[in-house]
Write an enzyme that holds these catalytic residues in place. Structure first.
Site, PDB file in Angstrom:
ATOM      1  N   CYS A   1      49.580  29.250  38.033  1.00 27.02           N
ATOM      2  CA  CYS A   1      49.345  30.187  37.575  1.00 27.02           C
ATOM      3  C   CYS A   1      49.499  31.546  38.616  1.00 27.02           C
ATOM      4  CB  CYS A   1      47.600  30.693  38.400  1.00 27.02           C
ATOM      5  SG  CYS A   1      47.029  29.606  39.653  1.00 27.02           S
TER       6      CYS A   1
ATOM      7  N   ARG B   1      50.101  36.095  29.972  1.00 31.25           N
ATOM      8  CA  ARG B   1      49.148  36.530  30.004  1.00 31.25           C
ATOM      9  C   ARG B   1      48.967  37.856  29.335  1.00 31.25           C
ATOM     10  NH1 ARG B   1      46.471  35.933  35.089  1.00 31.25           N
ATOM     11  NH2 ARG B   1      44.824  37.671  34.754  1.00 31.25           N
TER      12      ARG B   1
ATOM     13  N   HIS C   1      38.175  30.669  35.953  1.00 35.69           N
ATOM     14  CA  HIS C   1      39.344  31.844  35.612  1.00 35.69           C
ATOM     15  C   HIS C   1      39.921  31.530  34.531  1.00 35.69           C
ATOM     16  CE1 HIS C   1      42.914  34.879  36.682  1.00 35.69           C
ATOM     17  NE2 HIS C   1      43.158  33.879  37.602  1.00 35.69           N
TER      18      HIS C   1
ATOM     19  N   ARG D   1      36.796  40.419  38.176  1.00 40.09           N
ATOM     20  CA  ARG D   1      37.492  39.522  39.299  1.00 40.09           C
ATOM     21  C   ARG D   1      36.164  39.817  40.217  1.00 40.09           C
ATOM     22  NH1 ARG D   1      43.104  37.585  41.229  1.00 40.09           N
ATOM     23  NH2 ARG D   1      42.848  37.343  39.450  1.00 40.09           N
TER      24      ARG D   1
ATOM     25  N   ASP E   1      48.112  24.709  42.234  1.00 40.81           N
ATOM     26  CA  ASP E   1      47.631  26.851  42.270  1.00 40.81           C
ATOM     27  C   ASP E   1      47.099  25.822  43.774  1.00 40.81           C
ATOM     28  OD1 ASP E   1      46.511  28.497  42.448  1.00 40.81           O
ATOM     29  OD2 ASP E   1      44.404  28.290  41.688  1.00 40.81           O
TER      30      ASP E   1
ATOM     31  N   GLN F   1      43.681  33.340  32.547  1.00 40.93           N
ATOM     32  CA  GLN F   1      45.060  32.454  32.638  1.00 40.93           C
ATOM     33  C   GLN F   1      44.736  31.151  31.783  1.00 40.93           C
ATOM     34  OE1 GLN F   1      47.331  33.059  35.933  1.00 40.93           O
ATOM     35  NE2 GLN F   1      48.393  31.982  34.191  1.00 40.93           N
TER      36      GLN F   1
HETATM   37  N1  NVA Z   1      42.907  29.729  42.879  1.00 44.12           N
HETATM   38  C1  NVA Z   1      43.430  30.838  43.104  1.00 44.12           C
HETATM   39  C2  NVA Z   1      43.811  31.636  41.955  1.00 44.12           C
HETATM   40  C3  NVA Z   1      44.272  32.769  42.175  1.00 44.12           C
HETATM   41  C4  NVA Z   1      44.854  33.949  40.762  1.00 44.12           C
HETATM   42  C5  NVA Z   1      42.180  31.900  43.062  1.00 44.12           C
HETATM   43  O1  NVA Z   1      41.055  31.779  43.298  1.00 44.12           O
HETATM   44  O2  NVA Z   1      42.587  32.650  44.698  1.00 44.12           O
HETATM   45  N1   CP Z   2      47.360  34.205  38.495  1.00 47.01           N
HETATM   46  C1   CP Z   2      46.101  35.831  38.806  1.00 47.01           C
HETATM   47  O1   CP Z   2      45.727  35.600  38.526  1.00 47.01           O
HETATM   48  O2   CP Z   2      47.382  36.151  40.234  1.00 47.01           O
HETATM   49  P1   CP Z   2      46.645  37.060  40.361  1.00 47.01           P
HETATM   50  O3   CP Z   2      46.079  37.431  41.736  1.00 47.01           O
HETATM   51  O4   CP Z   2      47.466  38.425  40.737  1.00 47.01           O
HETATM   52  O5   CP Z   2      45.481  38.570  39.526  1.00 47.01           O
END
Ligand code: NVA
Ligand code: CP
Length: 302
Positions: free
Chosen positions: A248, A276, A129, A102, A208, A132
């Site tokens: 998500c 997931r 992502h 990540r 989101d 997801q």
């Molecule tokens: N768009 C959000 C998704 C989190 C799972 C982020 O990148 O923080």
């Molecule tokens: N939806 C998702 O990826 O959640 P986290 O940021 O908790 O991993």
């Protein structure tokens, strides 16, 4: 599965995505049958940003497949002190069978996949992502019994989640299929500034956060810019009568979604959460699995 990595769904064919869903369906129906699928295999999980779902579902997924996962926060490993991602990818490849990362910049993932000799899985970047999105398509299929012709209205920021969904939807939400000729047609995505227009008759309403991880300094400006984009009961009423609401997570009630919607009967956010696990297990088996483990030797005693 021809793919080595999962960096973007753009690299995957419709057939490969269906392969993931087929296996996810079998894994979900009979998890015990896959309890040894990744016996002795390890997954390194590199996190430059926080996570609840991604961390827990990958870690539990590896455990339930007979393997092992290592949580590597960027500040706990030498990346935090300047070791390059290329070197990190090469080092990890000598120890583990796969890397899930990540990252802030999508380019970092591409760089890791270039230098790793083991599969690299995108656990979220600023651009996409995909894991997801895959779990979400699987969840929509469970609810609707099809993906062909589904209309998904994404309300809010055109962020990594929105991009991730679009990159898969163009392959999966097929309107007219002449698949023998490999000619699949999806309706072109419609972009509008009016959320009520977007949700009109939609099968799925998705949103989101307005401020993604790494954008915290812009939070106030974003709250103002997205005023009027909260998914409300009125918006859900404009969608198809049996429309579902998806997010998500993590969610901010009272910002991108009203509490009545996310906690209401049309919301399937916790099914997304559960899937997931199942879908990622399928991805892990397909990318890290290699050959099936040898059958147990027959016992010498009668
Ligand atoms: N768009 C959000 C998704 C989190 C799972 C982020 O990148 O923080
Ligand atoms: N939806 C998702 O990826 O959640 P986290 O940021 O908790 O991993």
């Amino acid at each position: 599965m021809k793919q080595k990595h999962l960096v973007s769904l753009r690299d995957y064919t419709r057939g490969e995505l269906e392969e993931v869903f087929d296996l996810a369906r079998r894994v979900k129906a009979d998890p015990g049958a896959y309890a040894q699928a990744l016996r002795g295999k390890s997954l390194a999980m590199v996190f430059q940003k926080p996570s609840t779902r991604t961390r827990v579902s990958f870690e539990v997924g590896m455990f339930e497949l007979g393997g092992h996962a290592l949580h590597l926060g960027a500040n706990e490993i030498q990346i935090g002190r300047g070791e390059t991602l290329a070197d990190t990818a090469k080092v990890l490849s000598r120890y583990v069978d796969g890397i899930m990362a990540r990252v802030y910049s999508h380019e970092d993932l591409v760089e890791m996949s270039r230098h790793a000799t083991v599969p690299v899985i995108n656990g979220l970047s600023d651009l996409l992502h995909p894991v997801q999105a895959l779990a979400d398509f699987f969840t929509i299929f469970e609810r609707r019994g099809r993906l062909d012709g589904v209309t998904l209205a994404y309300v809010g920021d055109g962020n990594n989640m929105c991009q991730g969904l679009m990159s898969g939807a163009v392959k999966l939400f097929v309107k007219s299929a002449a698949r023998e000729a490999q000619k699949v047609k999806t309706a072109p995505p419609v972009v509008t500034a009016d959320p009520m227009v977007a949700v009109q008759g939609a099968d799925v309403v998705y949103t989101d956060v307005w401020t993604s991880m790494g954008q915290e300094a812009e939070a106030d400006a974003r709250r103002q810019a997205f005023e009027g984009y909260m998914v409300t009961p009125e918006m859900m009423a404009a969608a198809a009568p049996d429309a579902i609401f998806m997010h998500c997570l993590p969610a901010h009630r009272g910002e991108e979604v009203a509490a009545e919607v996310i906690d209401g009967p049309q919301s399937i956010v916790f099914d997304q959460v559960e899937n997931r696990l199942h879908v990622q297990k399928a991805i892990l088996i397909l990318l890290l699995g290699g050959a099936a483990p040898p059958p147990r030797p027959a016992t010498l005693r009668a």
